[in-house]
Write a protein that holds these residues in place. Structure first.
Motif, PDB file in Angstrom:
ATOM      1  N   VAL A 249      22.215 -14.801   8.936  1.00 53.22           N
ATOM      2  CA  VAL A 249      22.800 -15.244  10.199  1.00 53.22           C
ATOM      3  C   VAL A 249      23.938 -14.306  10.568  1.00 53.22           C
ATOM      4  CG1 VAL A 249      24.070 -17.092  11.355  1.00 53.22           C
ATOM      5  CG2 VAL A 249      22.146 -17.636   9.845  1.00 53.22           C
ATOM      6  N   GLU A 250      23.809 -13.649  11.710  1.00 51.70           N
ATOM      7  CA  GLU A 250      24.807 -12.684  12.155  1.00 51.70           C
ATOM      8  C   GLU A 250      25.511 -13.104  13.433  1.00 51.70           C
ATOM      9  OE1 GLU A 250      22.893  -8.914  12.457  1.00 51.70           O
ATOM     10  OE2 GLU A 250      22.831  -8.613  10.295  1.00 51.70           O
ATOM     11  N   ALA A 251      25.021 -14.167  14.073  1.00 57.88           N
ATOM     12  CA  ALA A 251      25.612 -14.625  15.330  1.00 57.88           C
ATOM     13  C   ALA A 251      25.355 -16.121  15.463  1.00 57.88           C
ATOM     14  CB  ALA A 251      25.008 -13.874  16.516  1.00 57.88           C
ATOM     15  N   VAL A 252      26.211 -16.759  16.257  1.00 55.80           N
ATOM     16  CA  VAL A 252      26.042 -18.192  16.504  1.00 55.80           C
ATOM     17  C   VAL A 252      25.888 -18.450  18.003  1.00 55.80           C
ATOM     18  CG1 VAL A 252      27.299 -18.948  14.459  1.00 55.80           C
ATOM     19  CG2 VAL A 252      28.578 -18.476  16.555  1.00 55.80           C
ATOM     20  N   PRO A 253      25.141 -19.498  18.370  1.00 55.94           N
ATOM     21  CA  PRO A 253      24.387 -20.354  17.467  1.00 55.94           C
ATOM     22  C   PRO A 253      23.069 -19.708  17.018  1.00 55.94           C
ATOM     23  CG  PRO A 253      24.044 -21.066  19.734  1.00 55.94           C
ATOM     24  CD  PRO A 253      25.053 -19.957  19.778  1.00 55.94           C
ATOM     25  N   THR A 254      22.675 -20.032  15.791  1.00 54.00           N
ATOM     26  CA  THR A 254      21.367 -19.640  15.271  1.00 54.00           C
ATOM     27  C   THR A 254      20.733 -20.877  14.640  1.00 54.00           C
ATOM     28  OG1 THR A 254      21.893 -17.312  14.855  1.00 54.00           O
ATOM     29  CG2 THR A 254      20.148 -18.271  13.526  1.00 54.00           C
ATOM     30  N   PHE A 255      19.440 -21.043  14.878  1.00 50.46           N
ATOM     31  CA  PHE A 255      18.721 -22.214  14.369  1.00 50.46           C
ATOM     32  C   PHE A 255      17.543 -21.760  13.512  1.00 50.46           C
ATOM     33  CE2 PHE A 255      20.607 -22.985  18.472  1.00 50.46           C
ATOM     34  CZ  PHE A 255      21.400 -24.084  18.224  1.00 50.46           C
ATOM     35  N   VAL A 256      17.437 -22.344  12.338  1.00 45.14           N
ATOM     36  CA  VAL A 256      16.359 -22.020  11.410  1.00 45.14           C
ATOM     37  C   VAL A 256      15.574 -23.296  11.134  1.00 45.14           C
ATOM     38  CG1 VAL A 256      15.780 -21.191   9.097  1.00 45.14           C
ATOM     39  CG2 VAL A 256      17.679 -20.141  10.362  1.00 45.14           C
ATOM     40  N   VAL A 257      14.260 -23.220  11.239  1.00 40.11           N
ATOM     41  CA  VAL A 257      13.400 -24.369  10.980  1.00 40.11           C
ATOM     42  C   VAL A 257      12.574 -24.081   9.728  1.00 40.11           C
ATOM     43  CG1 VAL A 257      11.548 -25.840  11.860  1.00 40.11           C
ATOM     44  CG2 VAL A 257      13.315 -24.982  13.421  1.00 40.11           C
ATOM     45  N   LEU A 258      12.634 -25.016   8.787  1.00 43.29           N
ATOM     46  CA  LEU A 258      11.954 -24.855   7.503  1.00 43.29           C
ATOM     47  C   LEU A 258      11.037 -26.040   7.241  1.00 43.29           C
ATOM     48  CD1 LEU A 258      15.086 -24.025   5.266  1.00 43.29           C
ATOM     49  CD2 LEU A 258      13.534 -22.349   6.289  1.00 43.29           C
ATOM     50  N   GLN A 259      10.039 -25.795   6.381  1.00 41.69           N
ATOM     51  CA  GLN A 259       9.325 -26.895   5.731  1.00 41.69           C
ATOM     52  C   GLN A 259       9.523 -26.678   4.243  1.00 41.69           C
ATOM     53  OE1 GLN A 259       5.100 -27.304   6.440  1.00 41.69           O
ATOM     54  NE2 GLN A 259       5.143 -29.443   5.846  1.00 41.69           N
ATOM     55  N   GLY A 260      10.361 -27.517   3.638  1.00 42.27           N
ATOM     56  CA  GLY A 260      10.783 -27.237   2.274  1.00 42.27           C
ATOM     57  C   GLY A 260      11.639 -25.987   2.282  1.00 42.27           C
ATOM     58  N   HIS A 261      11.159 -24.953   1.583  1.00 40.68           N
ATOM     59  CA  HIS A 261      11.861 -23.674   1.568  1.00 40.68           C
ATOM     60  C   HIS A 261      11.111 -22.605   2.357  1.00 40.68           C
ATOM     61  CE1 HIS A 261      13.640 -25.231  -2.443  1.00 40.68           C
ATOM     62  NE2 HIS A 261      14.449 -25.510  -1.446  1.00 40.68           N
ATOM     63  N   THR A 262      10.100 -23.025   3.116  1.00 47.30           N
ATOM     64  CA  THR A 262       9.276 -22.080   3.881  1.00 47.30           C
ATOM     65  C   THR A 262       9.754 -21.972   5.323  1.00 47.30           C
ATOM     66  OG1 THR A 262       7.337 -22.626   2.529  1.00 47.30           O
ATOM     67  CG2 THR A 262       6.927 -21.534   4.628  1.00 47.30           C
ATOM     68  N   LEU A 263       9.985 -20.744   5.751  1.00 41.18           N
ATOM     69  CA  LEU A 263      10.444 -20.519   7.121  1.00 41.18           C
ATOM     70  C   LEU A 263       9.316 -20.751   8.116  1.00 41.18           C
ATOM     71  CD1 LEU A 263      12.654 -19.441   9.088  1.00 41.18           C
ATOM     72  CD2 LEU A 263      11.703 -17.158   8.691  1.00 41.18           C
ATOM     73  N   LEU A 264       9.566 -21.627   9.095  1.00 36.14           N
ATOM     74  CA  LEU A 264       8.602 -21.888  10.161  1.00 36.14           C
ATOM     75  C   LEU A 264       8.966 -21.175  11.455  1.00 36.14           C
ATOM     76  CD1 LEU A 264       7.973 -25.727   9.705  1.00 36.14           C
ATOM     77  CD2 LEU A 264       6.609 -23.821   8.809  1.00 36.14           C
ATOM     78  N   GLY A 265      10.251 -20.951  11.656  1.00 36.56           N
ATOM     79  CA  GLY A 265      10.658 -20.291  12.895  1.00 36.56           C
ATOM     80  C   GLY A 265      12.165 -20.197  13.002  1.00 36.56           C
ATOM     81  N   GLN A 266      12.620 -19.403  13.961  1.00 37.16           N
ATOM     82  CA  GLN A 266      14.049 -19.203  14.165  1.00 37.16           C
ATOM     83  C   GLN A 266      14.320 -19.014  15.653  1.00 37.16           C
ATOM     84  OE1 GLN A 266      15.981 -16.596  11.365  1.00 37.16           O
ATOM     85  NE2 GLN A 266      17.415 -15.828  12.895  1.00 37.16           N
ATOM     86  N   VAL A 267      15.423 -19.568  16.110  1.00 31.96           N
ATOM     87  CA  VAL A 267      15.843 -19.433  17.499  1.00 31.96           C
ATOM     88  C   VAL A 267      17.282 -18.927  17.507  1.00 31.96           C
ATOM     89  CG1 VAL A 267      16.367 -20.645  19.647  1.00 31.96           C
ATOM     90  CG2 VAL A 267      14.312 -21.249  18.354  1.00 31.96           C
ATOM     91  N   SER A 268      17.538 -17.903  18.299  1.00 37.38           N
ATOM     92  CA  SER A 268      18.878 -17.344  18.396  1.00 37.38           C
ATOM     93  C   SER A 268      19.432 -17.590  19.787  1.00 37.38           C
ATOM     94  CB  SER A 268      18.840 -15.837  18.100  1.00 37.38           C
ATOM     95  OG  SER A 268      20.113 -15.264  18.217  1.00 37.38           O
ATOM     96  N   GLY A 269      20.675 -18.067  19.839  1.00 33.86           N
ATOM     97  CA  GLY A 269      21.315 -18.289  21.127  1.00 33.86           C
ATOM     98  C   GLY A 269      21.110 -19.706  21.652  1.00 33.86           C
ATOM     99  N   ALA A 270      21.696 -19.974  22.820  1.00 33.72           N
ATOM    100  CA  ALA A 270      21.666 -21.314  23.411  1.00 33.72           C
ATOM    101  C   ALA A 270      20.357 -21.540  24.169  1.00 33.72           C
ATOM    102  CB  ALA A 270      22.862 -21.504  24.327  1.00 33.72           C
ATOM    103  N   ASP A 271      19.250 -21.504  23.427  1.00 30.82           N
ATOM    104  CA  ASP A 271      17.915 -21.667  24.005  1.00 30.82           C
ATOM    105  C   ASP A 271      17.416 -23.077  23.695  1.00 30.82           C
ATOM    106  OD1 ASP A 271      15.340 -21.496  24.925  1.00 30.82           O
ATOM    107  OD2 ASP A 271      14.707 -19.870  23.583  1.00 30.82           O
ATOM    108  N   ALA A 272      17.889 -24.034  24.484  1.00 31.05           N
ATOM    109  CA  ALA A 272      17.551 -25.435  24.238  1.00 31.05           C
ATOM    110  C   ALA A 272      16.050 -25.682  24.347  1.00 31.05           C
ATOM    111  CB  ALA A 272      18.303 -26.334  25.219  1.00 31.05           C
TER     112      ALA A 272
END
Length: 236
Positions: free
Chosen positions: A76-99
């Motif tokens: 994570v290098e900037a905020v806001p950053t959102f990370v979506v996981l299932q367990g420890h598996t990465l499903l996706g990531q969203v950077s910025g205020a993208d509601a």
């Protein structure tokens, strides 16, 4: 206002790891935020509503700078950053205020996690670039033009009014306190510029301050130059 029972404020790495490991089939949303970043205020409300709408979703609120180890582990290098996981598996990531992007990413995975193939990807918009065939020479020429667009140019994450990392926020504050007029370039908007500036100036991090087309330094160097009076000399 009490948090929904599935929303947790993370106070330690141990708490984070414990909550994440309780159910490895559960979908988790990690919200990396900072109290000084205005876009985070809006997105924290979006995250709270998602937690209410999807009680099966594990939501972890992580203050990026105070939980640096967790932030570093997810790059994570900037905020806001959102990370979506299932367990420890990465499903996706969203950077910025993208509601809209965050809401869709959660809905897609909550409604059908078994049909979603876990993969490392980001849902943020592709960084702007003039051409995939841009040569190194062409890139360097473009970088030089950007560096010379004004007497003082700050290459930073975000904008002066909405910085997206603590270092960028601090250097903007320093320049404003010193009465320095400057232009800026958001390196998060163009990956070619971001990577190219690191090479051109032989400096691996941002922000980078440019004066009269020449690299001056990052936050630590600029702070030191203010203290010993060198910044005024360079600007003069």
């Amino acid at each position: 206002m009490a948090n929904p029972p599935n929303l947790h404020e993370i106070a330690s790495t141990e708490q984070f790891q414990s909550l994440l490991s309780q159910d490895l089939n559960r979908i988790s949303l990690l919200n990396f935020w900072a109290p000084w970043a205005q876009p985070c205020e809006q997105m924290n409300q979006v995250v709270r509503e998602l937690a209410k709408k999807y009680p099966e979703l594990l939501v972890l609120q992580i203050e990026a700078e105070s939980q640096q180890d967790i932030s570093d582990s997810f790059n994570v290098e900037a905020v806001p950053t959102f990370v979506v996981l299932q367990g420890h598996t990465l499903l996706g990531q969203v950077s910025g205020a993208d509601a809209a992007g965050l809401t869709k990413l959660i809905a897609d995975n909550i409604h059908g996690p078994s049909s979603v193939k876990p993969q490392a990807h980001t849902d943020q918009h592709p960084a702007a670039a003039p051409s995939a065939s841009e040569t190194q020479e062409q890139l360097n020429e473009r970088l030089r033009k950007l560096m010379n667009q004004d007497k003082v140019v700050l290459f930073m994450k975000g904008s002066p009014d909405a910085p997206r990392c603590g270092f960028s926020r601090k250097i903007v504050g320093i320049l404003k306190d010193q009465g320095v007029q400057f232009s800026h370039f958001d390196i998060l908007s163009d990956e070619s510029v971001r990577s190219g500036m690191k090479v051109l100036n032989n400096w691996p991090t941002f922000p980078q301050l440019i004066v009269n087309g020449e690299f001056v330094g990052g936050l630590d160097i600029v702070q030191e130059m203010v203290e010993n009076g060198e910044l005024k000399e360079v600007l003069g």
